[in-house]
Design a protein around this motif. Structure first.
Motif, short mmCIF file in Angstrom:
data_model
loop_
_atom_site.label_atom_id
_atom_site.label_comp_id
_atom_site.label_asym_id
_atom_site.label_seq_id
_atom_site.Cartn_x
_atom_site.Cartn_y
_atom_site.Cartn_z
N THR A 27 10.23 -5.48 0.96
CA THR A 27 9.07 -6.35 1.22
C THR A 27 8.29 -6.52 -0.07
O THR A 27 7.82 -5.54 -0.66
N MET A 185 2.40 -6.29 12.48
CA MET A 185 2.89 -5.54 11.33
C MET A 185 3.94 -4.52 11.75
O MET A 185 4.97 -4.35 11.08
N GLU A 186 3.68 -3.81 12.86
CA GLU A 186 4.65 -2.85 13.37
C GLU A 186 5.94 -3.55 13.76
O GLU A 186 7.05 -3.06 13.50
N LYS A 189 7.95 -4.48 10.65
CA LYS A 189 8.57 -3.30 10.06
C LYS A 189 9.76 -2.82 10.88
O LYS A 189 10.80 -2.43 10.33
N LEU A 201 5.93 -11.60 1.66
CA LEU A 201 4.67 -11.64 2.39
C LEU A 201 3.58 -12.29 1.53
O LEU A 201 3.23 -11.76 0.48
N VAL A 208 -3.28 -5.12 4.49
CA VAL A 208 -1.94 -5.46 4.97
C VAL A 208 -0.91 -5.20 3.88
O VAL A 208 0.18 -4.66 4.14
N GLU A 211 0.00 -1.50 3.55
CA GLU A 211 0.81 -0.96 4.65
C GLU A 211 2.21 -1.55 4.71
O GLU A 211 3.14 -0.90 5.18
N MET A 212 2.38 -2.79 4.24
CA MET A 212 3.65 -3.48 4.43
C MET A 212 4.55 -3.52 3.20
O MET A 212 5.77 -3.48 3.31
#
Length: 674
Positions: A27, A185-186, A189, A201, A208, A211-212
């Motif tokens: 990502t 987001m979950e 993933k 992204l 965000v 976390e991603m």
């Protein structure tokens, strides 16, 4: 890659010689302010630019195939099958006259030849994969019948229809609530781990990103200014722009008395980019060399680059970022919620406020039901205080603001402003009171008349309430513009000549024209970049101290609400479920819904893995709310008692009010569940 647009002024470069790569299952996030070239970069990859735009030079290599050289017919074979895109606004991308099943199947038909039954089965499988409940029936629904989060899930299902190798997600969570954002987001993933899909992204939300993302590309004015792994970027940014972006973000741990760092000025216009380093007019470390000579891309470390003269090994300039400074607080104006709040006079008192919109049917428009948008809301605001109102979309936050100001009529309840009953006031009294209550709307582009000058926009309330005319009006408008950080020379301009942040300042100046006591800010910073958002938040706090204003601050961004609010009220399905001061709510939330909201807030720190409370199911329809506690259908602690009996607001400690059976009537039976 360089992308250009043909305009009346000639050829304009929107993206200038940018380079980055994505590996399988990785990502990569592209971040930057609006106008930096993030979305144009993403759209260039799939040749989705407007007709006047094109990739003028460079290569876009996908498995050694140069997409930049493909014809429109050839690129269509790639779109959707090998590379798919998730757009920012699903409502404008989904066709309103086709069911969501038809739109998923259409994508599959373009690239695969299956039987009718197999198409339907694949569509149902995709909807189940993205977590849409009851996919067998939902496949026949239309976009308008779904919530924002559900529509975004459908967009992701369409993107996954042919199992692409790369998904380009352009601001996929910007318009979503924190709870839905956490779910999306979950989901991304999980799907990435299952199919080893790569994700590009595009976002301006650094929470965000933390976390991603695995790696981050920072762009400014069409150029890549820094590229790094996400952990290195957050721990030690190597470009002043990156550092400034990070220091602009209000975080849960940010001290309310601490001013947010801001970036002066705006992203330069594409047809008027500065000489030398494009960031130098806004950079606190700019030197004469920065103003004259454009810096090359320096290799700072392995897989890490920065386009800044300050990282030049031969540079003798040391970067020393100033530590966050405390505001000088005027004790005569500023409210310390822990010590002095009770001493302030009551300004607004809302009791049992209700708004039920009728549902009509048939030729005679008979009422067959009601949408319970606001259902018995009670709270108060003292002079000089900020009350944050938070909750998911559709919970009734904005409706409460409109009811208070009389923009819509209430069904029941009491609203008292400075001792005056607003519900039963006559028209003249209401007009006098309304000039003391003003609204700052979410979208300044739609709330400011594009045919009026700034002078007329801000001067209109002055004339309506007989406060100023002619030269007096011009003088007063000039003062208001300078109060919100603009120039009085701007008064003869039109809205299209300003940036988003400047337009929001004009909206605030208009609201201040009548010298109000209360400002109702409805998502006033949600559509702004973090840098502009910091400027507006600092402005609101400065105005509060200078003018003694009170705010009802409506938002779904909990980081912002925590920073600006003295107290916070949490709403769910038209009801208040918890009220307390901002520090207590984030340190010790009591209601299960408040806990879920706070756990869903993105944390701008890639080394922290948040423990999320993912709420199951969707928000019930306000036209047919559940019996008992309205939250019981999604509450992980719900019992049979919650389904039968409606809880009431109870004060658990001084100023901490909660509506939950875990602390009320059912406490003797299951209070120990906590």
């Amino acid at each position: 890659m360089t992308t250009v647009f043909q305009t009346r002024k000639g050829t304009v470069e929107a993206v200038n010689d940018i380079s980055f790569s994505i590996t399988k299952g990785e990502t990569v996030a592209i971040v930057g302010e609006s106008g930096s070239g993030k979305s144009v970069s993403a759209l260039s990859i799939l040749k989705l630019l407007e007709s006047n735009g094109k990739v003028s030079s460079g290569a876009i290599l996908f498995n050694d195939l140069n997409l930049a050289e493909l014809s429109n017919e050839e690129i269509r074979k790639i779109r959707g099958k090998d590379i798919a895109m998730v757009f920012q606004d699903p409502m404008s991308c989904l066709d309103p006259v086709y069911t969501i099943g038809d739109q998923i199947i259409e994508t599959i038909k373009i690239h695969e030849d299956l039987s009718k039954k197999e198409y339907v089965e694949r569509a149902i499988e995709l909807l189940r994969l993205v977590g849409l409940p009851d996919p067998e029936n939902r496949i026949h629904t239309y976009p308008h019948q779904l919530s924002g989060g559900q529509r975004q899930r459908v967009m992701i299902a369409i993107a996954l229809a042919c199992r692409p190798s790369l998904i380009i997600a352009d601001e996929p969570t910007t318009a979503l609530d924190v709870t839905v954002q956490a779910q999306i987001m979950e989901l991304l993933k999980d799907l990435q781990s299952k199919f080893e899909t790569s994700i590009l992204l595009v976002t301006h939300d650094l929470g965000v990103v933390a976390e991603m993302a695995d790696r981050v590309v920072v762009v400014y004015a069409g150029q890549v200014v820094e590229q790094s792994s996400v952990i290195e970027l957050f721990e030690n940014p190597q470009h002043p722009y990156t550092e400034a972006l990070m220091r602009s973000i209000p975080r849960i741990e940010t001290d309310r008395n601490q001013r947010l760092q801001t970036i002066k000025g705006n992203v330069p216009s594409l047809d008027d980019t500065p000489t030398g380093c494009r960031f130098h007019p806004r950079c606190q470390f700019a030197t004469e060399k920065c103003r004259v000579e454009e810096p090359p891309i320096f290799q700072v470390a392995d897989n890490r680059i920065s386009k800044c003269w300050l990282v030049d090994p031969d540079s003798d300039i040391e970067i020393s970022y100033p530590s966050a400074t405390k505001e000088k607080i005027d004790e005569d104006v500023y409210i310390d919620v822990s010590n002095r709040l009770e001493e302030k006079e009551l300004l607004l008192d809302v009791k049992g406020l209700k708004k039920h919109f009728p549902i009509t049917k048939g030729i005679l428009s008979r009422t067959v039901g009601h949408v319970q948008a606001v259902d018995g809301v009670s709270f108060h605001i003292r002079q000089g205080e900020t009350l944050g109102l938070v909750g998911e979309s559709g919970c009734g936050k904005s409706t409460v603001g409109r009811l208070i100001t009389g923009l819509i009529d209430s069904t029941d309840g009491e609203v008292s402003f400075d001792g005056n009953d607003l519900i039963s006031s006559n028209r003249k009294t209401m007009k006098d009171l309304r000039k003391r209550m003003q609204f700052v709307f979410q979208d300044p582009y739609s709330s400011l008349n594009p045919r009026m000058t700034v002078l007329d926009i801000i001067g209109e309330p002055l004339e309506v309430h007989g406060l100023a005319k002619g030269l007096d009006k011009q003088e007063r408008v000039g003062e208001l513009l300078e109060t919100v950080g603009l120039s009085k020379n701007d008064m003869n301009k039109f809205p299209h000549q300003f940036s988003g942040g400047q337009l929001q300042r004009i909206g605030i100046a208009r609201a201040l024209a009548t010298e109000p006591d209360l400002l109702i800010c409805d998502e006033a910073v949600s559509a702004l970049d973090v840098s502009v958002q910091a400027q507006i938040l600092n402005l609101l706090k400065d105005l509060q101290k200078k003018m003694g204003l009170s705010y009802l601050f409506i938002s779904h961004d909990l980081n912002v609400v925590k920073y600006i609010s003295d107290r916070i009220a949490v709403m769910y399905m038209g009801e208040i479920v918890e009220v307390t001061d901002s520090e207590t709510l984030f340190e010790n939330p009591m209601h299960p819904y408040s806990k879920a909201l706070i756990s869903a807030v993105p944390i701008p720190n890639p080394t922290i893995v948040p423990e999320r409370i993912i709420l199951e199911g969707e928000v019930p329809s306000p036209s047919n709310p559940p019996s008992g506690c309205k939250f019981h259908t999604r509450c992980p602690m719900a019992t049979e008692f919650c389904k039968q009996q409606k809880p009431v607001l109870r004060e658990l400690s001084s100023g901490h009010i909660v509506s939950c059976h875990l602390f009320g009537e059912g406490e003797e039976k299951w209070g120990n569940i906590l």
